[in-house]
Design a protein around this motif. Structure first.
Motif, PDB file in Angstrom:
ATOM      1  N   SER B 211      83.895 -38.179   1.049  1.00  0.00           N
ATOM      2  CA  SER B 211      85.246 -37.617   1.414  1.00  0.00           C
ATOM      3  C   SER B 211      86.327 -38.879   1.119  1.00  0.00           C
ATOM      4  N   GLY B 212      87.442 -38.680   1.191  1.00  0.00           N
ATOM      5  CA  GLY B 212      88.661 -39.387   0.764  1.00  0.00           C
ATOM      6  C   GLY B 212      88.507 -41.002   0.904  1.00  0.00           C
ATOM      7  N   SER B 213      88.479 -41.237   2.355  1.00  0.00           N
ATOM      8  CA  SER B 213      88.353 -42.686   2.557  1.00  0.00           C
ATOM      9  C   SER B 213      87.282 -43.596   1.866  1.00  0.00           C
ATOM     10  N   VAL B 214      86.049 -42.876   2.002  1.00  0.00           N
ATOM     11  CA  VAL B 214      84.894 -43.391   1.602  1.00  0.00           C
ATOM     12  C   VAL B 214      85.021 -43.556   0.011  1.00  0.00           C
ATOM     13  N   THR B 217      87.508 -46.384  -1.117  1.00  0.00           N
ATOM     14  CA  THR B 217      86.992 -47.828  -0.834  1.00  0.00           C
ATOM     15  C   THR B 217      86.099 -48.151  -1.877  1.00  0.00           C
TER      16      THR B 217
END
Lengths: 560, 347
Positions: B211-214, B217
């Motif tokens: 997903s997005g934030s992972v 990062t």
């Protein structure tokens, strides 16, 4: 006289019936309702979803992975927990109190956070620890890869050995030392005493501890989703959540069909445990002496402390430093330094209205679940250890079944059944979460209290009754004081995972009942890892404060 | 001792900040929408930050209306709706989730309320002519990379290249069509353009599904070289954290998803507040509402929007070079698409 006796029985039975009724309404009916729906997908009987789910390779691999990872985690968890519990509880190792708190810290934070920390430390391409080791030893390749079964077992073990540690150390500290003394007087070495007396006496607790670790690691979602998925290691829970996320009825049915497997495993483990524990009953606290003797480590005192320190550094401190540092980092690709640090994430944690209200919700739901859960646990302990009532295993079985059922299944079952279909509508309220948390986590509390109770000899209670105390008085004056610390520990064993619960909250929350665990998950996955890290650090600090205050208030008697 | 003080300080800080945060700005009473009252619950997949921003604006516009947002990924929201539908009552009045195929499904199931908004004239995109759903924001699936770790030449410039470049093997990540509506749209578009073979090829690159934030990062730390992601995730990072991460608008087309807004049929809705729901729909489709969307790094659905999101390519330019998506097919073949993805990529 006879009328008084009758009343004792009444109180006991009302309480017990209340528990059974609670479990029946909020666990049996919903799960059964869901199970039925899985066999009758569109109102008619069909094994289609079972066929579909169990003929699919990937699901079989997931089943295998779950058994391997939670099996290994159980073995390593107990192998770690036993010596640690022994060192902290029964030796003169330096800093015992400090280590005791440290060893349970990983229980107090969402496993999801630990997975993120280890991913930062040990991923094969940019892992901080990997890079550090590569620099020092001039390695061409990263020495560790977190995206493997071994990596997953490592993180699972770090996060679930406290379950075993808590159970075993409680029991160990309450052990009657006279048997060990007898062994020593007869000429046995400390090691021999340990192996022939201490370990066998601890067997029921060790098995109970192993069961806790197994069930917890088999039904966890956070760690396999973060560490397993990138390495394509799927477990039953990640598959179930995937099926649920499909968002169709078929998906729900498939999830349920797969969940049946976890229930089955939990039950098999339960029966083996009951069988073994049932065969060997040990009374280890007679009431004559409750202070176990301390083994002097002698010249080993310093080396042992050093080894334990190194262990704690890697298992507990390093991951949390990683998380705490992340919370101050601006760009996670750049080295930590003043120019790359900011308090922006912390500011969000304290200023976002939704985070503040989620915290409040989680505290309320956690306390309620823990309070009711521990009341039930105490009654169950009494029922199991002090009565011969037929069917006393039924609530015990139901409580274990609840904790062995994957969270997501419990949540779905409750949604389907508690929205008015059976005249109860608690959907979209905090109550549905409290109920879900109790069903899922009550076993932690129950096992702790039961194992403490199993070490209180009934003669102490009989003495009270002979002296004229009624059942409630006896509980108040004899039983509860003796197992009080376990009750408090049990309370926190239910409170903590409820406080940061994620999987069930994801499905059960409404806009007014969002929880901190879900908030953390959402920030971690979708919005900002820095804010998530700040939130996780805040949770950790909060929990340590609670533990510290509790410890101070009760003069060291009560803390996890 | 020092540690104790630190804790104490933190608690104090928390209390002070909480106390301050509690007070919102007072609503003005002379607003034209004062007659819109009661409560409305919106299920949405928009970011929390954007919701906060939108909430403030709504409070000003509808001083007497209580608007509650329930945030989640499209997958989560869909399962919630599916479970709620079994109980025949939804917890929402309005849905603002990822893509039109879900709207088609809900329309067919008779869950939605029909309302022809007064703002349809200005819409640049397709909408349901019977008024069951409207596009409310445009979400673009693009590629992204980190210029501080990789040069632009080292990464793919198109989705096609993304699935083939040997040197990216093991260093890419893609979103999950089970959890995200835009990811499902991407699977649909890519399958339509390149056939199932696209995912067969992509699978050999050993992509990670996340997903997005992972994913973002990992792009920052250099663990991933390139990711398939929503444009808004990168734009937000650039504006808020002065991140260097860059968007690549794929040369074979941006996968553009008009995310929809729908009102739940009165008898199934949580608050039975159709009047308010209609007013909110109008507001979201108005220039003011769209301004909030653009401030949230998503593109406006209006003709000739005033501006594009921060650091983004012009909306009309993007819309001229999008990859085709057949929403009817996406709806009908949803299971099939997920299976294609799972068969090749997940395994």
């Amino acid at each position: 006289m006879s009328s008084i006796k009758k009343r004792h029985i009444d109180i006991k039975w009302i309480v017990i019936l209340g528990i059974v009724a609670f479990l029946f309404v909020f666990e049996v009916v919903p799960l059964f309702n869901l199970l039925i729906s899985s066999f009758f997908p569109k109102g008619t009987f069909s094994l289609e979803s079972f066929k579909r789910v169990y003929t699919y390779d990937l699901n079989w691999t997931a089943l295998k992975n779950t058994l391997i990872t939670s099996g290994l985690t159980t073995i390593f968890g107990v192998m770690l927990a036993f010596p640690l519990a022994f060192l902290v509880g029964r030796t003169d190792m330096y800093g015992k109190k400090f280590f005791r708190t440290l060893f349970v810290v990983t229980y107090m934070v969402p496993p999801y956070v630990g997975a993120m920390a280890w991913l930062r430390l040990l991923n094969p391409k940019a892992g901080v620890l990997n890079k550090f080791l590569m620099n020092i030893f001039h390695l061409q390749k990263a020495p560790f890869n977190i995206y493997t079964i071994a990596g997953m077992v490592w993180v699972l073990t770090c996060f679930f050995y406290p379950y075993a540690f808590i159970t075993i150390s409680r029991a160990m500290e309450k052990m009657d030392p006279s048997l060990e003394e007898a062994s020593k007087i007869s000429g046995a070495s400390p090691l021999k005493t340990l192996m022939t007396v201490t370990v066998p006496m601890m067997t029921p607790s060790i098995i109970a501890a192993g069961l806790l670790v197994f069930v917890a690691s088999a039904s966890v979602f956070g760690i396999p989703s973060i560490i397993g998925a990138p390495g394509k290691i799927y477990t039953v829970t990640t598959r179930i959540i995937d099926f649920v996320h499909i968002g169709s009825e078929e998906g729900l049915n498939d999830a349920m069909a797969l969940a049946v497997f976890l229930m089955l495993i939990a039950n098999v483990v339960l029966y083996i445990t009951t069988f073994v524990i049932g065969k060997r009953q040990f009374i280890t606290m007679s009431g004559k002496s409750t202070r176990p003797n301390i083994v002097e480590l002698g010249k080993w005192r310093l080396p042992v402390t050093a080894i334990v320190s190194i262990f704690s550094f890697f298992v507990v401190i390093l991951p949390f430093i990683t998380v705490a540092l992340t919370s101050f980092t601006v760009n996670m690709g750049k080295p930590i330094g003043l120019s790359n640090m900011s308090l922006a994430a912390w500011e969000k944690v304290f200023s976002r209205a939704s985070i503040v209200s989620s915290t409040k919700n989680s505290i309320i739901a956690g306390i309620a679940a823990a309070f009711f859960g521990i009341v039930i646990s105490c009654v169950m302990a009494y029922l199991l250890q002090r009565t011969n009532v037929k069917g006393k295993k039924i609530p015990d079985f139901l409580i274990t079944l609840g904790s062995g059922t994957p969270s997501v299944t419990i949540a779905l079952a409750l949604i389907i059944s508690m929205s008015g279909k059976f005249k109860i509508n608690i959907y979209n309220t905090l109550s549905i979460m409290i109920v879900a948390y109790m069903i899922k986590y009550m076993m932690m509390g129950m096992r702790t209290v039961v194992s403490a109770m199993s070490q209180v000899h009934p003669s102490l209670e009989e003495a009270a009754q002979i002296s004229g105390a009624n059942w409630l008085q006896m509980l108040k004056d004899v039983t509860v004081p003796l197992i009080g610390a376990s009750i408090v520990a049990g309370f926190f064993l239910i409170f903590m995972p409820s406080f940061y619960e994620l999987t069930m909250s994801t499905l059960l929350y409404s806009s007014n009942t969002k929880t901190i665990g879900y908030e953390l998950y959402i920030y971690q996955t979708y919005h900002s890892q820095q804010v998530a890290s700040a939130l996780a650090t805040a949770i950790l600090i909060f929990v340590i404060i609670i533990n510290y205050v509790l410890n101070k208030l009760t003069k060291g008697q009560f803390s996890i | 001792m020092k540690k104790k003080f630190l804790w104490l300080f933190m608690i104090m800080a928390a209390l002070v900040l909480t106390a301050c945060g509690g007070k919102g700005s007072g609503a003005t009473s002379d607003s034209k929408n004062a007659e819109i009252k009661g409560k409305v619950v919106i299920y949405t997949s928009m970011y929390e930050d954007i919701i906060d921003n939108v909430k403030g604006k709504l409070k000003k516009e509808f001083p007497n209306l209580e608007v509650e947002f329930f945030q989640g990924g499209t997958g989560t929201l869909q399962s919630k709706v599916a479970a709620e539908m079994q109980a025949n009552k939804l917890g929402a009045d309005i849905l603002m989730v990822a893509e039109p195929s879900y709207s088609l499904e809900l329309k067919e199931k008779g869950v939605l309320h029909s309302y022809v908004s007064k703002n349809v004239e200005n819409l640049a995109l397709d909408y349901d002519k019977e008024g069951y759903w409207y596009p409310v924001r445009i979400l673009n699936m693009v590629l992204a990379y980190n210029p501080e770790k990789y040069k632009k030449e080292q990464v793919a410039q198109s989705f096609d290249e993304f699935s083939k470049r040997e040197d990216l093997k093991g260093k890419i990540s893609i979103p999950d069509p089970l959890k995200s509506g835009t990811a499902l749209a991407a699977v649909s578009a890519l399958t339509e353009k390149y056939g199932e073979a696209y995912f067969e090829t992509l699978a050999k690159q050993n992509p990670v599904v996340e997903s997005g934030s992972v994913a973002v990062t990992k792009l920052e730390t250099g663990e991933a070289a390139q990711i398939m992601i929503l444009e808004e995730s990168i734009l937000k990072k650039r504006e808020e954290e002065s991140s260097a991460l860059e968007v690549i608008y794929p040369t074979d087309g941006v996968i553009s998803t008009p995310s929809t807004i729908m009102t739940i049929k009165e008898e199934l809705s949580a608050n039975k507040n159709i009047k308010a729901a209609e007013a909110l729909t109008d507001w979201f489709l108005s220039p003011v509402g769209q301004e909030a969307i653009v401030a949230g790094w998503m593109h406006s659905v209006l003709k000739n929007p005033e501006k594009a999101p921060y650091d983004a390519k012009n909306t009309s330019e993007i819309l001229n070079s999008v990859m085709k998506i057949n929403w009817e097919n996406t709806y009908r073949n949803r299971e099939q698409l997920r299976k294609i993805f799972e068969k090749h990529v997940v395994k």
